[in-house]
Design a protein around this motif. Structure first.
Motif, PDB file in Angstrom:
ATOM      1  N   UNK A  58       0.614  -1.528 -20.578  1.00 18.35           N
ATOM      2  CA  UNK A  58      -0.710  -0.936 -20.730  1.00 18.35           C
ATOM      3  C   UNK A  58      -1.460  -0.856 -19.404  1.00 18.35           C
ATOM      4  N   UNK A  59      -1.160  -1.777 -18.480  1.00 20.13           N
ATOM      5  CA  UNK A  59      -1.879  -1.779 -17.202  1.00 20.13           C
ATOM      6  C   UNK A  59      -1.230  -0.872 -16.160  1.00 20.13           C
ATOM      7  N   UNK A  60      -0.159  -0.170 -16.522  1.00 16.42           N
ATOM      8  CA  UNK A  60       0.491   0.794 -15.631  1.00 16.42           C
ATOM      9  C   UNK A  60       0.182   2.189 -16.150  1.00 16.42           C
ATOM     10  N   UNK A  61      -0.301   3.084 -15.264  1.00 19.85           N
ATOM     11  CA  UNK A  61      -0.649   4.445 -15.667  1.00 19.85           C
ATOM     12  C   UNK A  61       0.604   5.228 -16.032  1.00 19.85           C
ATOM     13  N   UNK A  62       0.403   6.312 -16.806  1.00 21.63           N
ATOM     14  CA  UNK A  62       1.538   7.130 -17.248  1.00 21.63           C
ATOM     15  C   UNK A  62       2.345   7.628 -16.060  1.00 21.63           C
ATOM     16  N   UNK A  63       1.683   8.170 -15.080  1.00 25.29           N
ATOM     17  CA  UNK A  63       2.309   8.531 -13.799  1.00 25.29           C
ATOM     18  C   UNK A  63       1.494   7.819 -12.726  1.00 25.29           C
ATOM     19  N   UNK A  64       1.954   6.633 -12.380  1.00 29.13           N
ATOM     20  CA  UNK A  64       1.148   5.725 -11.566  1.00 29.13           C
ATOM     21  C   UNK A  64       1.287   6.024 -10.074  1.00 29.13           C
ATOM     22  N   UNK A  65       2.531   6.123  -9.605  1.00 32.77           N
ATOM     23  CA  UNK A  65       2.740   6.255  -8.160  1.00 32.77           C
ATOM     24  C   UNK A  65       4.035   7.000  -7.870  1.00 32.77           C
ATOM     25  N   UNK A  66       4.093   7.522  -6.660  1.00 35.15           N
ATOM     26  CA  UNK A  66       5.303   8.202  -6.190  1.00 35.15           C
ATOM     27  C   UNK A  66       5.706   7.589  -4.861  1.00 35.15           C
ATOM     28  N   UNK A  67       7.004   7.361  -4.679  1.00 30.85           N
ATOM     29  CA  UNK A  67       7.554   6.867  -3.420  1.00 30.85           C
ATOM     30  C   UNK A  67       8.454   7.937  -2.827  1.00 30.85           C
ATOM     31  N   UNK A  68       8.287   8.197  -1.553  1.00 30.62           N
ATOM     32  CA  UNK A  68       9.137   9.181  -0.883  1.00 30.62           C
ATOM     33  C   UNK A  68       9.599   8.623   0.459  1.00 30.62           C
ATOM     34  N   UNK A  69      10.822   8.946   0.821  1.00 34.59           N
ATOM     35  CA  UNK A  69      11.423   8.457   2.055  1.00 34.59           C
ATOM     36  C   UNK A  69      11.293   9.534   3.117  1.00 34.59           C
ATOM     37  N   UNK A  70      10.752   9.167   4.281  1.00 44.39           N
ATOM     38  CA  UNK A  70      10.747  10.087   5.412  1.00 44.39           C
ATOM     39  C   UNK A  70      11.144   9.318   6.662  1.00 44.39           C
ATOM     40  N   UNK A  71      10.974   9.938   7.824  1.00 44.69           N
ATOM     41  CA  UNK A  71      11.438   9.325   9.067  1.00 44.69           C
ATOM     42  C   UNK A  71      10.723   8.010   9.362  1.00 44.69           C
ATOM     43  N   UNK A  72       9.512   7.832   8.849  1.00 43.07           N
ATOM     44  CA  UNK A  72       8.750   6.602   9.114  1.00 43.07           C
ATOM     45  C   UNK A  72       9.144   5.461   8.199  1.00 43.07           C
ATOM     46  N   UNK A  73       9.701   5.782   7.033  1.00 37.15           N
ATOM     47  CA  UNK A  73      10.026   4.761   6.055  1.00 37.15           C
ATOM     48  C   UNK A  73       9.720   5.263   4.658  1.00 37.15           C
ATOM     49  N   UNK A  74       9.176   4.374   3.813  1.00 42.47           N
ATOM     50  CA  UNK A  74       8.845   4.737   2.439  1.00 42.47           C
ATOM     51  C   UNK A  74       7.330   4.902   2.322  1.00 42.47           C
ATOM     52  N   UNK A  75       6.908   6.089   1.858  1.00 41.60           N
ATOM     53  CA  UNK A  75       5.488   6.392   1.708  1.00 41.60           C
ATOM     54  C   UNK A  75       5.109   6.245   0.238  1.00 41.60           C
ATOM     55  N   UNK A  76       4.086   5.442  -0.031  1.00 42.55           N
ATOM     56  CA  UNK A  76       3.534   5.274  -1.369  1.00 42.55           C
ATOM     57  C   UNK A  76       2.379   6.250  -1.548  1.00 42.55           C
ATOM     58  N   UNK A  77       2.408   7.004  -2.620  1.00 43.36           N
ATOM     59  CA  UNK A  77       1.308   7.902  -2.969  1.00 43.36           C
ATOM     60  C   UNK A  77       0.818   7.537  -4.371  1.00 43.36           C
ATOM     61  N   UNK A  78      -0.462   7.210  -4.483  1.00 41.53           N
ATOM     62  CA  UNK A  78      -1.049   6.873  -5.776  1.00 41.53           C
ATOM     63  C   UNK A  78      -1.357   8.166  -6.522  1.00 41.53           C
ATOM     64  N   UNK A  79      -0.763   8.343  -7.708  1.00 40.53           N
ATOM     65  CA  UNK A  79      -0.936   9.574  -8.474  1.00 40.53           C
ATOM     66  C   UNK A  79      -2.148   9.531  -9.396  1.00 40.53           C
TER      67      UNK A  79
END
Length: 271
Positions: free
Chosen positions: A35-56
């Motif tokens: 219940x405390x996690x949103x339906x689409x909570x976050x997205x992780x993507x890999x780029x040259x810097x590392x792993x980018x977290x994006x809050x959806x």
């Protein structure tokens, strides 16, 4: 890089190239039906810097190392990501990436007269933003006499030491109850590298050591960027006995900028 769920909500998930979504709804790459996690909570993507977290979902509760994140954050091994009450430790892809065999401490009197080449920079906890020099050895613990004092109940009075020995950096256990996390992996002793993250419970530090080898890098490669930049300075200097050229000062300024860029590049490769 691996996502490890501290309370077993999901099996370990290895982040490879591409994008992964986390949320409570079906269709996410990692489904966390809470219940405390949103339906689409976050997205992780890999780029040259590392792993980018994006809050959806801006209304969703999202923290990295106990600091709230509203939009984006760059994750490194050793970070603690919280989606609601789900605690996710960002770890090295495999535990055995952390070398735990270290030599015995060298004897003799320590020489602390030279400038420190190794710095622990606080990225969370009471030492956030501070730079602590390792010159050449520092004791970490709760005791006020330690070189790096961490006032947390789970930290022993003399918990561990960090030491630079030549071109290597060693973490050694002293009297810790549960060891230390290096890049998210709990160990007692470890060979550490620039860009690694060391966590003494809630206090996290990134290792900064320009010119020393990054994880997986040959020692000769480590000094190449700094050496090449220094060579530019030498080439730009006027020859002995000759008058400096009209634009020599600009060559020197440019060379200094190249050295600075080389040092920054070494640090960023550890992110």
């Amino acid at each position: 890089m691996r996502l490890s769920f501290a309370n077993g909500e999901h099996a370990d998930f290895v982040m490879e190239d591409g994008v992964a979504t986390l949320g409570s709804a079906d269709g996410n790459t990692v489904v966390l039906p809470r219940a405390d996690v949103a339906a689409r909570h976050a997205r992780l993507s890999v780029d040259a810097r590392g792993v980018v977290l994006e809050v959806l979902d801006p209304a969703a509760r999202t923290h990295v190392n106990a600091r709230p994140v509203r939009e984006k954050a760059l994750l490194r091994c050793g970070d603690v990501l919280c989606l609601g009450k789900v605690v996710i430790v960002v770890k090295a892809a495999r535990d055995d990436e952390i070398e735990t065999r270290v030599p015995a401490p060298a004897g003799g009197i320590e020489d602390a007269t030279h400038p420190a080449r190794v710095v622990l920079r606080g990225v969370s906890g009471s030492h956030f933003g501070r730079a602590i020099a390792v010159n050449p050895r520092i004791v970490v613990g709760r005791d006020p006499a330690c070189g790096l004092v961490i006032d947390e109940a789970q930290v022993a009075p003399r918990h561990a030491t960090v030491e630079q020995a030549g071109e290597a950096i060693y973490l050694r256990d002293v009297d810790s109850p549960n060891g230390v996390r290096v890049n998210g992996v709990r160990v007692r002793n470890a060979v550490i590298h620039p860009g690694d993250q060391i966590a003494f419970e809630r206090s996290h530090f990134v290792v900064e050591a320009p010119g020393l080898p990054l994880r997986g890098e040959d020692r000769r490669e480590a000094g190449r960027a700094v050496g090449d930049a220094a060579g530019v300075v030498a080439d730009a200097s006027p020859s002995s006995g000759a008058e400096p050229a009209h634009g020599a000062i600009w060559w020197l300024i440019g060379a200094a900028a190249l050295i600075a860029l080389g040092l920054v590049a070494l640090l960023q490769r550890g992110i």
